[in-house]
Design an enzyme around this catalytic site. Structure first.
Site: not given
Ligand code: SIN
Length: 190
Positions: A24-28, A99
């Site tokens: 699950f990705g929530y940012g980049s 990460e």
């Molecule tokens: C994510 O995107 O899920 C983790 C945080 C990031 O790498 O921005």
């Protein structure tokens, strides 16, 4: 590097036992997909929300002048939108490296937009790591993002690409949107 969590993550075998591994990705990880996947879906994680409380000493800042990127904090009444990717175990060397600045993998129930329920794997910043910068006002966060830059590009691009990706899905995240506006004002774009 003092905040490096690669060993912590590679010691965790919990994802090896899952029938399907859904990252699950929530940012980049929503907009920068530099890994292969076998399936992809819009997804929601209940009980968590985004905050720009994680330092970026490696991608969007430097050890001397860290940028700010996202982590998740627990928020019982909230639902976090993101993208879920079904991946294989092979992808985690790359993902753990990407990460590595204070993030650890965590598992939680994930709701896919098509109705499927799966276990999600996501990266969350350790709050006792030096990479965790913690809470600050949205203005202070915006000022730090405005001036930060690192090997992966400007901190502003991280923020604007995320805001654009959320908007493209019709998603509103008040924290991200407020900081995006403040940074655009600082840049004279507004
Ligand atoms: C994510 O995107 O899920 C983790 C945080 C990031 O790498 O921005």
């Amino acid at each position: 590097m003092p905040h490096d969590t690669r060993d912590l993550n590679s010691d965790r075998r919990d994802i090896a036992d899952l029938d399907e591994i859904w990252l699950f990705g929530y940012g980049s990880l929503i907009y920068k997909v530099d890994f292969p996947y076998v399936d992809c879906a819009t997804a929601y994680l209940d009980g968590w929300q985004r905050r720009f409380w994680q330092g970026s000493h490696d991608h969007r800042g430097t050890p001397e002048a860290p940028g700010r990127v996202l982590t998740l904090i627990e928020a019982p009444a909230k639902r976090c939108f993101g993208k879920a990717y079904r991946v294989t175990l092979n992808e985690f060397d790359h993902l753990d490296h990407r990460e590595k600045n204070g993030y650890v993998r965590q598992l939680a129930p994930l709701q896919l937009a098509d109705g499927r329920q799966r276990t999600g794997v996501f990266y969350v910043g350790l709050t006792n790591s030096p990479a965790h910068l913690g809470e600050a006002s949205e203005r202070a966060i915006a000022e730090q993002i405005f001036r930060s830059e690192g090997p992966s590009g400007s901190n502003r691009d991280y923020l604007h690409q995320l805001q654009d990706a959320l908007a493209a899905h019709g998603e509103v995240d008040d924290h991200v949107m407020a900081i995006d506006r403040l940074v655009r004002q600082l840049a004279g774009d507004d």
